[in-house]
Design a protein around this motif. Structure first.
Motif, PDB file in Angstrom:
ATOM      1  N   ALA B 556       0.852  -1.170   0.000  1.00 10.98           N
ATOM      2  CA  ALA B 556       0.000   0.000   0.000  1.00 10.98           C
ATOM      3  C   ALA B 556       0.898   1.235   0.000  1.00 10.98           C
ATOM      4  O   ALA B 556       1.992   1.219   0.564  1.00 10.98           O
ATOM      5  CB  ALA B 556      -0.878   0.008   1.239  1.00 10.98           C
ATOM      6  N   VAL B 557       0.433   2.296  -0.687  1.00  9.64           N
ATOM      7  CA  VAL B 557       1.226   3.530  -0.722  1.00  9.64           C
ATOM      8  C   VAL B 557       1.330   4.067   0.700  1.00  9.64           C
ATOM      9  O   VAL B 557       0.330   4.141   1.424  1.00  9.64           O
ATOM     10  CB  VAL B 557       0.524   4.576  -1.624  1.00  9.64           C
ATOM     11  CG1 VAL B 557       1.277   5.906  -1.599  1.00  9.64           C
ATOM     12  CG2 VAL B 557       0.416   4.034  -3.030  1.00  9.64           C
ATOM     13  N   ARG B 558       2.557   4.389   1.111  1.00  9.44           N
ATOM     14  CA  ARG B 558       2.718   4.922   2.471  1.00  9.44           C
ATOM     15  C   ARG B 558       2.408   6.411   2.455  1.00  9.44           C
ATOM     16  O   ARG B 558       2.887   7.151   1.606  1.00  9.44           O
ATOM     17  CB  ARG B 558       4.143   4.683   2.960  1.00  9.44           C
ATOM     18  CG  ARG B 558       4.380   3.219   3.254  1.00  9.44           C
ATOM     19  CD  ARG B 558       5.635   3.017   4.006  1.00  9.44           C
ATOM     20  NE  ARG B 558       5.558   3.561   5.353  1.00  9.44           N
ATOM     21  CZ  ARG B 558       6.470   3.278   6.277  1.00  9.44           C
ATOM     22  NH1 ARG B 558       7.480   2.488   6.006  1.00  9.44           N
ATOM     23  NH2 ARG B 558       6.366   3.784   7.478  1.00  9.44           N
ATOM     24  N   LEU B 559       1.611   6.812   3.389  1.00  2.72           N
ATOM     25  CA  LEU B 559       1.197   8.212   3.423  1.00  2.72           C
ATOM     26  C   LEU B 559       1.863   8.918   4.595  1.00  2.72           C
ATOM     27  O   LEU B 559       2.200   8.283   5.602  1.00  2.72           O
ATOM     28  CB  LEU B 559      -0.324   8.306   3.572  1.00  2.72           C
ATOM     29  CG  LEU B 559      -1.130   7.691   2.430  1.00  2.72           C
ATOM     30  CD1 LEU B 559      -2.618   7.749   2.742  1.00  2.72           C
ATOM     31  CD2 LEU B 559      -0.851   8.390   1.117  1.00  2.72           C
ATOM     32  N   PRO B 560       2.062  10.231   4.450  1.00  5.95           N
ATOM     33  CA  PRO B 560       2.659  10.977   5.579  1.00  5.95           C
ATOM     34  C   PRO B 560       1.764  10.907   6.822  1.00  5.95           C
ATOM     35  O   PRO B 560       0.580  10.553   6.721  1.00  5.95           O
ATOM     36  CB  PRO B 560       2.750  12.399   5.058  1.00  5.95           C
ATOM     37  CG  PRO B 560       2.137  12.425   3.729  1.00  5.95           C
ATOM     38  CD  PRO B 560       1.741  11.067   3.326  1.00  5.95           C
TER      39      PRO B 560
END
Lengths: 238, 923
Positions: B556-560
């Motif tokens: 999954a795209v890592r988000l800030p």
């Protein structure tokens, strides 16, 4: 029963793995067995033992890495995609744990989706009565209970009178009582229409109603038993 | 097992077909929206095709039925029947031979006169001398005989005798001597010598002059004659005034009763029956508000309007074929009886029409025939006995804007309408495809089961394609019906608002049906087919496992570490990227249309408002002569007036040949600033570089250092110049050079000039010397006419754009919410309220709409500028596509308003998602 009927379904050296390198996982590690025509065969094993993978390969919706499957002498591996579709259309019926009914078609129409695939389908109204759904034939799936929906899905699978009925955990999402009703129905279908039934389950109790039990663990057959003392579905307890 | 007891049933019809109708019913709002857009677009485009085809067919038919001219020419005066017969023969006159014969005849007289005069002088002198000698001899004889006389007496005696002798003998002697001299060989020789000399000079002069003429018009090219029928179609151009409407002034071109050629369609009323009745153009009557029964003045002559007509040679009201734009507002074409015609006090223009006896096969043949005919016309007029007869104008039909502009415009509109339809259909097909793609995802397990049961991909493909096809087919049928009935009239109304078109009969053309039905269907099939086939290629197992992504996201795209809501919204965005891309395409499409709907009126208003400021001098007067009758140079009273020269050349092109004004101006002009560098370069004379106007540079993409080539209109003479500078003058396509250079280039006298320009109104020049006055109004013809023809429709078009935007937004946001229905239901179960859920699912869409609008506004503007340029390339003059900040704001607000309306619907949609949905599906 002729030798041909005894070896109606023949599996030899079947292997299947997923992934590659470090993540490679051998799911089926060389299976050999036969199923006779009209036999009620149960593939029994815990989750991850490879039984659903085997069922999918038998159904022609997945392929094996090695080994061969013959049905009535026809080798599955020789079939191209079109022939496989034709094979499924003419010879197979599928019942899944989730019923996968078409939501905006009523009960009868959902069963018609199966009947349409056969040149010589069963009489739908008669089948609806056997399934106990005649009263509900104009209801939509979301107006039915889980057991009733599974009956519709069985109806859809058998209405084309397939040679083989593949059932993948058909009672997996149902309660005890409904499960028994479904098993009784499958038993009745087997007896009435004489289809070969291959049912995947992890429920040990179900093996008692089968003609043939194949026990799996870690992708291998641990036991291949012909049940000579089978009981009726009604007698099952778990 | 015995299967004989099993009763078989009938194989049912494909139940999936039943499902198609159920799908349509279940999702009727979505299908209705798409259907509506398609019906409106197909209806309008179909209407456009039907209207255009019917009108084009009528125009073609009318050119035969109404005996439309093959062209016309204007002579300086009425030609006699001998000249007309010669022109009608289509044969070229042997100009040098005729000129030679005439010159020889004239020369013979002159030579004979000269020789006779010389001989007479000679003979007279000889006779005089002989008589004088005889008289003197007789006198001397008498003196010798003894007569005593003084010298004076002697002279007196001789004079008296000479007078008597002369009176008695001189005339007879001279006549006899002359007769003798003329009979002499010497006389004949002298005459022949003189004639030879004269002929040589004549031949030389004629050869020089003719070869120039022959070069100019290819007169030496031998070609077959082009026989034509010639008819008089004389007219008078005069001021038009409407009785009771003092604010109106226009020009009316009045023809006498038309009988054989260039006939007309009576749109309302009747033809004039007496000398005080007039039939006028329908379009102009509409524009100027002239009703039947009204009185108009042609010059000072009153006429009662008795009917409206569409003249076959004036479907577009071009006063002159060189006008940059037609003018149905102040130019009128009319017809009166012959008596009525003679009542009008104005010069009769000797206009003649010609019709080819043998019809040209195609446009190329027509062009070639007109060139041949022009050659014959030039030579026949040149050899006419009336040596003052001149050709003032020659316009073949295919070059006559008054006849061809409307038809060409109808053709262009068809192409534009078709492109618009296909773009919109493609956008809708993509929306369908995205919808179907979402449906395939949602029905993944059903598809897997059906495929596992033996349904083929083809069967599923046909099923999933049925609904969009049914929608497009139904839309095409209804759209075509509306096109043939309602929209046809709307479109024809638009054309009647611009052009003087005749009555038409609706033509049932298959083209409209094919283009508005087959093409959208094929587009819909191709796009949907591609999307569905692409998905259905996956194995049944993957459908059963809901595993439809071709490229599997490893992680999954890592988000800030933003707050939960922000991260949630980003997840919604990431999940719906394909839908948002589609949203962007849809908004760009709408913005392109809006750019036209908002930008076109803005552009026209801008140019109408600022034309006066853009002109280099507010008043320009072109003189018919630079000196008055007394030989004095004409000078205006204005102190700010400046001399200039002007000449019209043509920038030739296959699609549109543009008139270019070439100005010669003072090097230190205060109206057109020329740089010192340019002025010093200009001293090189006719080959020196030139300055071009900003409009020229923008329209044709010409910049400093480039080379331009302009041509004489009726001659094969080209001028090639290097562009030294681009002047900021943007009101017209113009070339500037110094007056000195101008006179060198066009072979004028050193101090020659064409007129004066000034910012104040030029005064003090007698009207008889003014050939033309150019004011801001003249320059605004294009903008005014475009505004009149299309301006009013643009407001409606803006509303249509908002509706299209709303529908596209509705369709796409619906998909996003439907995709997340289960998650929204679950969020409700978890305790989120509708406001919170809406902020999670609607905020990313709002942001995407917001950003898309900005990008699309820019893209739409850029695309529209390109389309605008393509359109302007087919017209005279140039004005760049304009969009003010307020225009952009308007566009933005319109689309965002559409989005806000849809957001309310979406909010309600979210509100109405039941909590049970999540639970039920989890069964």
């Amino acid at each position: 029963m002729s030798n041909e009927e005894k070896k109606f379904l023949e599996v030899k050296g079947l292997k299947k793995s997923f992934g590659s390198g470090d993540t490679r996982q051998d799911v089926l590690k060389g299976l050999d067995f036969t199923v006779a025509k009209g036999e009620f065969c149960v593939l029994l094993g815990p989750s991850g033992s490879g039984k659903s993978t085997l069922l999918n390969i038998l159904g022609g919706i997945d392929s094996a890495d090695e080994g061969e499957i013959r049905i009535s002498g026809d080798k599955l591996a020789d079939m191209d995609e079109k022939s496989l579709t034709r094979y499924r259309r003419k010879h197979l019926g599928y019942v899944f744990q989730m019923y996968n009914l078409i939501p905006n078609l009523n009960v009868k129409e959902n069963i018609e989706t199966g009947a349409y695939l056969s040149d010589n389908p069963l009489d739908i109204d008669e089948l609806l009565k056997i399934l106990g759904l005649f009263e509900h034939r104009y209801k939509l799936p979301n107006q039915l209970s889980g057991g009733q929906q599974q009956r519709v899905s069985i109806g859809r699978a058998i209405v084309k009178n397939p040679d083989i009925l593949l059932c993948d955990e058909p009672t997996g999402a149902l309660d005890y009582k409904t499960s028994k009703e479904i098993l009784q129905l499958i038993e009745e279908v087997n007896q009435k229409y004489g289809n070969t039934i291959i049912m995947v389950t992890h429920n040990e109790a179900i093996k008692l109603m089968a003609d043939h039990v194949i026990k799996f663990r870690d992708g291998m057959i641990r036991h291949d038993i012909i049940n000579t003392e089978k009981v009726t579905a009604a007698e099952l307890e778990w | 097992m015995d299967k004989s007891s099993i009763s078989s049933g009938k194989r049912p019809r494909n139940p999936l077909l039943k499902r198609v109708w159920k799908d349509l019913r279940r999702d009727w709002k979505r299908y209705l929206m798409v259907w509506l857009i398609l019906v409106l677009t197909i209806g309008f485009v179909s209407g456009m095709y039907v209207a255009n085809n019917s009108m084009i067919h009528t125009l073609d038919e009318n050119s035969e039925l109404m005996n439309r001219e093959s062209g016309h020419f204007l002579l300086s005066g009425k030609a006699d029947s001998k000249v007309l017969d010669a022109i009608a023969s289509g044969e070229m006159a042997d100009v040098p031979a005729v000129f030679r014969e005439r010159a020889y005849e004239k020369a013979e007289e002159e030579v004979r006169k000269a020789v006779d005069e010389a001989v007479a002088e000679n003979v007279t002198e000889q006779v005089r001398s002989a008589i004088t000698s005889q008289v003197e001899a007789a006198a001397d004889q008498q003196i010798a005989a003894g007569m005593t006389v003084t010298d004076e007496e002697r002279q007196s005696m001789i004079d008296t005798a000479l007078e008597t002798a002369m009176a008695e003998n001189f005339d007879k002697a001279v006549t006899d001597a002359l007769d003798e001299a003329k009979r002499s060989e010497e006389y004949s020789d002298a005459f022949a010598d003189a004639m030879d000399k004269a002929k040589k000079e004549i031949d030389k002069e004629i050869d020089e002059k003719y070869s120039e003429l022959a070069d100019r018009y290819d007169l030496n090219e031998k070609s077959d004659p082009v026989p034509v029928d010639i008819s008089e179609l004389f007219y008078k151009d005069t001021d038009e005034a409407i009785s009771g409407n003092d604010g109106y002034t226009g020009t009316v071109r009045v023809y006498s009763q038309r009988k054989n050629v260039d006939l007309f369609d009576i749109m309302e009323g009747r033809v004039p029956e007496n000398d005080s009745e007039i039939l006028i153009d329908r379009m102009h009557a509409d524009n100027a508000g002239i009703g039947i029964g009204d009185t108009i003045l042609a010059g000072n002559t009153e006429f009662e309007v008795v009917g409206y007509a569409s003249f076959v040679d004036y479907t577009t009201l071009y006063e002159s074929n060189t006008d940059t734009m037609f003018d149905a507002l102040t130019f009128d074409v009319a017809m009166v009886t012959e008596e009525g015609f003679s009542r009008i006090r104005s010069n009769t223009r000797a206009n003649y029409t010609f019709t080819y006896k043998e019809k040209p096969a195609d446009e190329y043949a027509e062009k070639e025939m007109s060139e041949r005919f022009l050659r014959s016309l030039i030579t026949q007029v040149a050899v006419a006995e009336d040596e003052d007869l001149e050709i003032k104008d020659f316009v073949p039909a295919y070059m006559n804007n008054a006849m061809t502009f409307a038809e060409n415009d109808l053709g262009n509109d068809k192409v534009m309408g078709g492109v618009l339809l296909y773009i919109l259909t493609a956008v809708l097909a993509f929306i369908f495809a995205v919808t179907i793609s979402t449906t395939l995802e949602q029905e993944s397990s059903v598809i897997g089961t059906l495929r596992a049961s033996g349904y083929s991909k083809g069967e599923l493909l046909r099923y999933y394609m049925s609904a969009p096809l049914i929608v497009v087919v139904l839309a095409a049928i209804i759209g075509n019906i509306l096109g043939y009935t309602v929209f046809k009239n709307v479109v024809i109304g638009m054309y009647y608002n611009s052009y003087s078109l005749p009555k038409y009969s609706t033509m049932w053309t298959p083209e409209a049906f094919i283009r508005t039905t087959l093409v959208p269907m094929i587009l819909m099939i191709i796009i949907n087919f591609a999307v569905i086939v692409h998905t259905l290629r996956l194995s049944p197992l993957r459908f059963l496992r809901h595993d439809l992504k071709r490229t599997k996201r490893k992680k999954a795209v890592r988000l800030p570490r933003w707050n939960f809501f922000s991260r949630f919204r980003i997840r919604v965005f990431l999940q719906n990227i394909p839908n948002y891309l589609m949203l962007f395409v849809g908004i760009t499409f709408v913005m392109l249309l809006l750019s036209m709907a908002v930008g076109m009126p803005e552009t026209l208003t801008y140019y109408q408002g600022s034309m006066a400021d853009m002109m280099f001098a507010k008043d320009q007067v072109i003189l018919s002569a630079s000196e008055d009758d007394d030989g004095n140079t004409i000078v205006p009273e204005n102190a700010d007036a400046e001399r200039f020269s002007v000449y019209t050349l043509e920038r030739k092109s296959d699609s549109y040949s543009e008139e270019v004004m070439v100005y010669g101006i003072s090097p230190d002009s205060k109206y057109i600033r020329l740089s010192n560098g340019f002025v010093s370069e200009a001293k090189a004379g006719e080959n020196a570089p030139v300055v071009i106007s900003q409009a020229y540079s923008e329209k044709y993409g010409v910049h400093e250092g480039d080379v331009i080539t302009l041509s004489e209109k009726y001659e094969h003479k080209d001028y090639t110049w290097k562009v030294s500078e681009v002047n900021d003058y943007s009101a017209a396509i113009a070339v500037f050079m110094t007056g000195e250079q101008f006179n060198a280039v066009f072979g004028k006298d050193e101090d020659d000039f064409s007129g004066y320009m000034a910012d104040s109104k030029i005064t003090g020049i007698d009207e008889e010397y003014i050939a033309k006055e150019i004011t801001a109004d003249d320059m605004m013809k294009v903008a005014k006419q475009l505004d009149h023809s299309m301006g009013a429709y643009m407001t409606y078009f803006q509303y249509v754009c908002v509706i299209v935007a709303a529908i596209i937004l509705y369709l796409l946001t619906k998909i996003i919410i439907e995709k997340n229905e289960r998650a929204i239901s679950m969020a409700k179960i978890l305790g989120y309220d509708t406001g919170e859920i809406a902020s999670l699912y609607l905020a990313p869409t709002a942001l995407v709409v917001f950003i898309s609008e900005f990008l699309a506004m820019y893209l739409g503007f850029m695309l529209m500028s390109v389309f605008w340029k393509v359109m302007m390339m087919k017209m005279g003059g140039w004005f760049a596509f304009q969009m003010s900040v307020s225009g952009f704001v308007k566009e933005f607000v319109m689309v965002f308003a559409a989005y806000l309306i849809i957001t309310i619907l979406d909010f309600n949609r979210i509100k109405n998602i039941p909590k049970a949905l999540a639970l039920k599906n989890m069964e």
